[in-house]
Write a protein that holds these residues in place. Structure first.
Motif, PDB file in Angstrom:
ATOM      1  N   GLU A  96      11.280  12.601  -2.588  1.00 18.41           N
ATOM      2  CA  GLU A  96      11.368  12.149  -4.340  1.00 18.41           C
ATOM      3  C   GLU A  96      10.888  11.260  -5.111  1.00 18.41           C
ATOM      4  OE1 GLU A  96      15.369  11.360  -1.663  1.00 18.41           O
ATOM      5  OE2 GLU A  96      13.002  12.226  -1.904  1.00 18.41           O
ATOM      6  N   LEU A  97      10.333  10.287  -4.370  1.00 21.38           N
ATOM      7  CA  LEU A  97       9.297   9.107  -4.437  1.00 21.38           C
ATOM      8  C   LEU A  97       7.803   9.635  -4.768  1.00 21.38           C
ATOM      9  CD1 LEU A  97       9.584   7.040  -2.043  1.00 21.38           C
ATOM     10  CD2 LEU A  97      11.043   6.727  -3.712  1.00 21.38           C
ATOM     11  N   SER A  98       6.615   8.911  -5.627  1.00 17.68           N
ATOM     12  CA  SER A  98       5.996   9.356  -6.416  1.00 17.68           C
ATOM     13  C   SER A  98       4.697   9.268  -5.135  1.00 17.68           C
ATOM     14  CB  SER A  98       5.592   8.639  -7.097  1.00 17.68           C
ATOM     15  OG  SER A  98       4.818   7.090  -7.289  1.00 17.68           O
ATOM     16  N   TYR A  99       3.363  10.128  -5.661  1.00 16.71           N
ATOM     17  CA  TYR A  99       2.462   9.569  -4.436  1.00 16.71           C
ATOM     18  C   TYR A  99       2.229   8.110  -4.099  1.00 16.71           C
ATOM     19  CZ  TYR A  99      -2.061  10.640  -1.806  1.00 16.71           C
ATOM     20  OH  TYR A  99      -2.380  10.862  -0.419  1.00 16.71           O
ATOM     21  N   PHE A 100       2.444   7.477  -5.163  1.00 10.77           N
ATOM     22  CA  PHE A 100       1.263   6.161  -5.320  1.00 10.77           C
ATOM     23  C   PHE A 100       2.520   5.268  -4.292  1.00 10.77           C
ATOM     24  CE2 PHE A 100       2.098   1.610  -7.408  1.00 10.77           C
ATOM     25  CZ  PHE A 100       0.968   0.793  -6.803  1.00 10.77           C
ATOM     26  N   GLU A 101       4.305   5.273  -4.648  1.00  7.93           N
ATOM     27  CA  GLU A 101       5.307   4.889  -4.025  1.00  7.93           C
ATOM     28  C   GLU A 101       5.232   5.098  -2.104  1.00  7.93           C
ATOM     29  OE1 GLU A 101       8.942   4.535  -6.962  1.00  7.93           O
ATOM     30  OE2 GLU A 101       8.380   6.669  -6.364  1.00  7.93           O
ATOM     31  N   ASN A 102       4.994   6.931  -2.462  1.00  9.31           N
ATOM     32  CA  ASN A 102       4.649   6.862  -0.368  1.00  9.31           C
ATOM     33  C   ASN A 102       3.884   6.439   0.259  1.00  9.31           C
ATOM     34  OD1 ASN A 102       6.540   9.426   0.429  1.00  9.31           O
ATOM     35  ND2 ASN A 102       6.497   9.993  -1.812  1.00  9.31           N
ATOM     36  N   VAL A 103       2.645   6.078  -0.559  1.00 12.93           N
ATOM     37  CA  VAL A 103       1.165   4.938   0.477  1.00 12.93           C
ATOM     38  C   VAL A 103       2.266   4.079   0.492  1.00 12.93           C
ATOM     39  CG1 VAL A 103      -1.039   4.502  -0.792  1.00 12.93           C
ATOM     40  CG2 VAL A 103      -0.233   6.844  -0.960  1.00 12.93           C
ATOM     41  N   LYS A 104       2.676   2.965  -0.946  1.00  7.71           N
ATOM     42  CA  LYS A 104       2.788   1.827  -0.393  1.00  7.71           C
ATOM     43  C   LYS A 104       3.740   1.660   0.133  1.00  7.71           C
ATOM     44  CE  LYS A 104       4.246  -1.181  -4.220  1.00  7.71           C
ATOM     45  NZ  LYS A 104       4.759  -1.722  -5.059  1.00  7.71           N
ATOM     46  N   LEU A 105       4.581   1.832   0.429  1.00  4.71           N
ATOM     47  CA  LEU A 105       5.553   2.286   1.650  1.00  4.71           C
ATOM     48  C   LEU A 105       5.231   2.824   3.191  1.00  4.71           C
ATOM     49  CD1 LEU A 105       9.031   3.976   0.554  1.00  4.71           C
ATOM     50  CD2 LEU A 105       8.572   1.698   1.106  1.00  4.71           C
ATOM     51  N   ALA A 106       4.216   3.720   3.111  1.00  2.00           N
ATOM     52  CA  ALA A 106       3.022   4.429   4.962  1.00  2.00           C
ATOM     53  C   ALA A 106       2.502   2.866   4.593  1.00  2.00           C
ATOM     54  CB  ALA A 106       2.358   5.440   4.032  1.00  2.00           C
ATOM     55  N   ILE A 107       2.021   2.156   3.664  1.00  2.30           N
ATOM     56  CA  ILE A 107       1.380   0.716   4.320  1.00  2.30           C
ATOM     57  C   ILE A 107       2.272  -0.185   4.929  1.00  2.30           C
ATOM     58  CG2 ILE A 107       0.069  -0.671   2.601  1.00  2.30           C
ATOM     59  CD1 ILE A 107      -1.398   0.948   0.920  1.00  2.30           C
ATOM     60  N   GLU A 108       3.289  -0.333   4.390  1.00  2.00           N
ATOM     61  CA  GLU A 108       4.247  -1.223   4.448  1.00  2.00           C
ATOM     62  C   GLU A 108       4.773  -0.921   6.014  1.00  2.00           C
ATOM     63  OE1 GLU A 108       8.549  -2.746   3.845  1.00  2.00           O
ATOM     64  OE2 GLU A 108       7.700  -1.296   2.095  1.00  2.00           O
ATOM     65  N   TYR A 109       4.941   0.553   6.033  1.00  2.00           N
ATOM     66  CA  TYR A 109       5.108   0.614   7.991  1.00  2.00           C
ATOM     67  C   TYR A 109       4.348   0.230   8.362  1.00  2.00           C
ATOM     68  CZ  TYR A 109       7.534   2.784  11.432  1.00  2.00           C
ATOM     69  OH  TYR A 109       7.809   3.391  12.852  1.00  2.00           O
ATOM     70  N   LEU A 110       3.375   0.994   8.479  1.00  2.00           N
ATOM     71  CA  LEU A 110       1.984   0.680   9.572  1.00  2.00           C
ATOM     72  C   LEU A 110       1.675  -0.375   9.501  1.00  2.00           C
ATOM     73  CD1 LEU A 110      -0.194   3.888   7.795  1.00  2.00           C
ATOM     74  CD2 LEU A 110       1.490   3.726  10.406  1.00  2.00           C
ATOM     75  N   SER A 111       1.218  -1.794   8.828  1.00  2.00           N
ATOM     76  CA  SER A 111       1.336  -3.348   7.875  1.00  2.00           C
ATOM     77  C   SER A 111       2.300  -3.619   9.282  1.00  2.00           C
ATOM     78  CB  SER A 111       1.364  -3.329   7.212  1.00  2.00           C
ATOM     79  OG  SER A 111       0.340  -3.139   5.981  1.00  2.00           O
ATOM     80  N   ALA A 112       2.997  -2.757   9.210  1.00  2.00           N
ATOM     81  CA  ALA A 112       4.279  -3.741  10.368  1.00  2.00           C
ATOM     82  C   ALA A 112       3.977  -3.543  11.626  1.00  2.00           C
ATOM     83  CB  ALA A 112       5.682  -3.116   9.909  1.00  2.00           C
TER      84      ALA A 112
END
Length: 260
Positions: free
Chosen positions: A104-120
């Protein structure tokens, strides 16, 4: 480099590995497995590791839903933290995971969330002395190729890669090119054979009885200064039972010749 094998998280596997002359085990607590049960087994696993002299080189969590349209999956993040706690208790230097793609999300939005998750996950791992790597398999994971690595790893330079040449081959990519460009990010390496005939995967036979150019791959790893583990992954529909045991022994002897 050290040679080890993926195994069930039970104490007996340490002594099996010891008998084979292996130096470590790898545990994969995949989406269908109980993280709490694994955490409860850590004291027994630690005792077996200490008695056998066989370490734990990687603990992985594969296939789970880490992000969704609402953001980071807090429950799955907590499971990652529990597995990092287990890794720290076992003296395991690596935690391996992936990040699913949300359609449901764009590639950009997926990348942002991936970075958020992996940062944590990276922050928690750093507090426990455990490094974090993303696996290059596409099992519920889109951070498995150069396009994603440029963005995600470019933003998170401390994030590593768990690399398996077979995944690259089956996806139609050049595993030697990827290793030569990204090998300095490799934290852990899987040793698994792969055979492709007429453009289709046939089987994952023991490494050394497949089409992978293991000699050149190892040369690239040496050239990149890789000093991590080489984890044998029995993953065949054919090589089971006694034949599978003989296949593992073949790979041990085959790979030992390339460890300098």
């Amino acid at each position: 480099m050290k040679l080890g094998i993926i195994a069930e998280a039970v104490a007996e596997r340490f002594y099996d590995a010891q008998a084979k002359g292996l130096e470590f085990l790898e545990f994969c607590i995949n989406v269908e497995k109980d993280v709490d049960a694994f955490a409860a087994s850590v004291p027994e696993l630690k005792q077996a590791s200490e008695k056998s002299g066989v370490g734990v080189a990687s603990i992985g969590r594969w296939g789970s839903e880490r992000i969704n349209a609402q953001g980071v999956n807090a429950e799955e993040l907590e499971k990652s933290r529990r597995l990092i706690d287990a890794a720290a208790e076992l003296g395991c230097p690596n935690f391996v995971c992936g990040v699913n793609y949300v359609e449901e999300l764009s590639y950009f939005e997926n990348v942002k969330l991936a970075i958020e998750y992996l940062s944590a996950v990276l922050d928690y791992g750093a507090s426990k002395g455990v490094a974090v790597a993303v696996y290059n398999c596409n099992w519920n994971n889109f951070v498995d190729n150069e396009e994603a690595w440029k963005l995600v790893h470019g933003h998170l330079p401390q994030l590593g890669i768990k690399y398996d040449p077979s995944h690259s081959r089956y996806a139609g990519r050049d595993y030697l090119k990827e290793a030569s460009k990204w090998g300095d990010k490799f934290r852990h390496v899987h040793i698994k054979g792969s055979v492709i005939i007429d453009g289709q995967r046939l089987d994952d036979p023991p490494a050394g009885l497949d089409q992978t150019d293991w000699g050149t791959f190892m040369a690239v790893l040496y050239g990149k200064g890789y000093e991590g583990g080489l984890s044998i992954e029995p993953h065949s529909d054919v090589w089971n039972g006694d034949l599978g045991d003989r296949g593992v022994q073949f790979t041990i002897e085959y790979m030992r010749k390339m460890i300098l």
